[in-house]
Scaffold this active site. Sequence first.
Site, mmCIF file in Angstrom:
data_model
loop_
_atom_site.group_PDB
_atom_site.id
_atom_site.type_symbol
_atom_site.label_atom_id
_atom_site.label_comp_id
_atom_site.label_asym_id
_atom_site.label_seq_id
_atom_site.Cartn_x
_atom_site.Cartn_y
_atom_site.Cartn_z
ATOM 1 N N GLU A 86 0.820 -1.211 0.000
ATOM 2 C CA GLU A 86 0.000 0.000 0.000
ATOM 3 C C GLU A 86 0.846 1.249 0.000
ATOM 4 O O GLU A 86 1.876 1.334 0.662
ATOM 5 C CB GLU A 86 -0.936 0.005 1.212
ATOM 6 C CG GLU A 86 -2.137 -0.875 0.957
ATOM 7 C CD GLU A 86 -2.958 -1.089 2.194
ATOM 8 O OE1 GLU A 86 -2.472 -1.798 3.101
ATOM 9 O OE2 GLU A 86 -4.061 -0.546 2.265
ATOM 10 N N CYS A 99 3.659 8.387 1.039
ATOM 11 C CA CYS A 99 3.939 7.487 2.151
ATOM 12 C C CYS A 99 4.035 6.073 1.569
ATOM 13 O O CYS A 99 3.058 5.561 1.018
ATOM 14 C CB CYS A 99 2.796 7.597 3.160
ATOM 15 S SG CYS A 99 2.955 6.445 4.530
ATOM 16 N N CYS A 106 3.659 -6.605 8.532
ATOM 17 C CA CYS A 106 4.687 -6.138 9.470
ATOM 18 C C CYS A 106 4.856 -7.176 10.572
ATOM 19 O O CYS A 106 3.868 -7.726 11.050
ATOM 20 C CB CYS A 106 4.270 -4.799 10.080
ATOM 21 S SG CYS A 106 5.531 -4.074 11.172
ATOM 22 N N CYS A 110 2.619 -3.920 17.296
ATOM 23 C CA CYS A 110 2.086 -2.730 17.961
ATOM 24 C C CYS A 110 0.565 -2.881 18.064
ATOM 25 O O CYS A 110 -0.115 -3.137 17.070
ATOM 26 C CB CYS A 110 2.460 -1.472 17.182
ATOM 27 S SG CYS A 110 4.253 -1.282 16.998
ATOM 28 N N CYS A 113 -2.027 -0.698 15.911
ATOM 29 C CA CYS A 113 -1.822 -0.577 14.461
ATOM 30 C C CYS A 113 -2.462 -1.743 13.729
ATOM 31 O O CYS A 113 -2.247 -2.909 14.062
ATOM 32 C CB CYS A 113 -0.328 -0.529 14.151
ATOM 33 S SG CYS A 113 0.021 -0.418 12.381
ATOM 34 N N LEU A 215 7.196 6.472 19.695
ATOM 35 C CA LEU A 215 7.342 6.227 21.136
ATOM 36 C C LEU A 215 6.083 5.616 21.746
ATOM 37 O O LEU A 215 6.121 4.567 22.371
ATOM 38 C CB LEU A 215 7.649 7.539 21.864
ATOM 39 C CG LEU A 215 9.115 7.882 22.113
ATOM 40 C CD1 LEU A 215 9.205 9.100 23.018
ATOM 41 C CD2 LEU A 215 9.870 6.710 22.724
ATOM 42 N N CYS A 337 -2.263 6.767 9.141
ATOM 43 C CA CYS A 337 -1.280 5.984 9.901
ATOM 44 C C CYS A 337 -1.963 4.829 10.617
ATOM 45 O O CYS A 337 -2.973 5.011 11.279
ATOM 46 C CB CYS A 337 -0.619 6.821 10.984
ATOM 47 S SG CYS A 337 0.293 8.214 10.391
HETATM 48 N N1 SAH Z 1 6.928 0.796 11.589
HETATM 49 C C1 SAH Z 1 7.268 2.190 11.540
HETATM 50 C C2 SAH Z 1 6.570 2.986 10.454
HETATM 51 C C3 SAH Z 1 5.077 2.765 10.228
HETATM 52 S S1 SAH Z 1 3.938 3.435 11.371
HETATM 53 C C4 SAH Z 1 7.007 2.820 12.905
HETATM 54 O O1 SAH Z 1 6.456 2.162 13.761
HETATM 55 O O2 SAH Z 1 7.397 3.953 13.114
HETATM 56 C C5 SAH Z 1 3.936 5.160 11.190
HETATM 57 C C6 SAH Z 1 3.402 5.858 12.439
HETATM 58 O O3 SAH Z 1 1.993 5.610 12.617
HETATM 59 C C7 SAH Z 1 4.066 5.364 13.719
HETATM 60 O O4 SAH Z 1 4.472 6.463 14.479
HETATM 61 C C8 SAH Z 1 2.946 4.615 14.429
HETATM 62 O O5 SAH Z 1 3.119 4.654 15.819
HETATM 63 C C9 SAH Z 1 1.727 5.366 13.978
HETATM 64 N N2 SAH Z 1 0.484 4.605 14.086
HETATM 65 C C10 SAH Z 1 0.324 3.281 13.992
HETATM 66 N N3 SAH Z 1 -0.966 2.949 14.116
HETATM 67 C C11 SAH Z 1 -1.646 4.104 14.271
HETATM 68 C C12 SAH Z 1 -3.011 4.427 14.407
HETATM 69 N N4 SAH Z 1 -3.952 3.489 14.384
HETATM 70 N N5 SAH Z 1 -3.345 5.727 14.539
HETATM 71 C C13 SAH Z 1 -2.399 6.681 14.509
HETATM 72 N N6 SAH Z 1 -1.098 6.446 14.350
HETATM 73 C C14 SAH Z 1 -0.724 5.165 14.249
#
Ligand code: SAH
Length: 355
Positions: A86, A99, A106, A110, A113, A215, A337
């Site tokens: 994507e 992006c 992945c 997390c 996510c 973070l 995100c």
């Molecule tokens: N794996 C990498 C890049 C992809 S995520 C990382 O973790 O940084 C890009 C950003 O989106 C990260 O800061 C992550 O914490 C945030 N993110 C993930 N899920 C989200 C959500 N449901 N709502 C808002 N931000 C989210």
Amino acid sequence: MGLSPAELSVVVGEMGEPAFRARQIFTALHRRRLRSFDEMTDLPKELRARLAERATTSTLTVESRYVAEDGTRRYLMKTHDNFPVETVFIPEERRDTICFSSQSGCPLKCDFCLTAKLGLLRTLTAGEIVEQIVIALNDAYGVGAKTPHGTNLVAMGAGEPFLAFEPLMKALGVMADPDGLHIVPNRVTVSTAGIVPRIRELAGVADRPHLAVSLAAPTDELRDVLMPINKKWPLKELLAACKEFELSLKPGERFTFEYVMLDGVNDSDVYARQLANLLNRHQLRAKVNLIPHNPAEPLPYCPSPEERVESFKAILEAKGVQAFVRRPRGRDIYAACGQLAALRTTVQPDLHQPA
Ligand code: SAH
């Protein structure tokens, strides 16, 4: 698409062709953004046929395209071996941001996510990374058309870019070439969930992209739950690596922390104070981007209310930590995100056009 001009020279050399053909092909692929050898009419027809026999110019196919109310476009593509990829195109007034994904799915888990729910399907190749950008630009402006303003890239799509370090760095090199896309590392931001050895490694790279570190929590107790990678590299180690990275920055340069705001989970005033104290204790001058959570079934979280985000931000700033609130883009088409999970969303029929 993942070959540098030098590597292309080897390929054409092996075919008994002069070296200048390599430049021609590189320009055709990356500056003119052509998607097949057939379109490279400045090459002899016989050479085009021989190239097509031994190589492919494009391996990703666009399955669906979704256009959000705010103009954000999400492309759902698939690799030659059928894995979802994507890419999101985000138009802004003075620049565009693309992006891109570094992995299909992945491996990190997390909790907030949606991509995590896919698990790791496969790490993308350098070519597949570059192709995403070419496809998005061609769709936005037409094949080979000059882009009206600068393009910024963020490695914030699906996947953990630092677990795709080699193809990522390779792709960035190819995209920086002035004969091609000419998107230099200074226009690229790589976001990591905190792969500590790679943060340290990037600190030693001269021509490198900007860094963002996710973070999501100021204590190990909470971060262990939200981002299990924290069990491998807890905050103390992560922030020490960030400090090392900060020391390698040029004057005026900064890096970013991202903090996803989850209602009632990590958004209290107490957490805000803990976050500010943590960064100050490590003497980090990085700025903090507060990202309201983008909700998606079946994630058990809600976005923090606006007043909560503002209060959190005010506390950080009162303690000398610069903070910004990020406006979500493309939420209605699952392009924001943490929402990339190969979803075929239902949107208004006139907005959904398979490419
Ligand atoms: N794996 C990498 C890049 C992809 S995520 C990382 O973790 O940084 C890009 C950003 O989106 C990260 O800061 C992550 O914490 C945030 N993110 C993930 N899920 C989200 C959500 N449901 N709502 C808002 N931000 C989210």
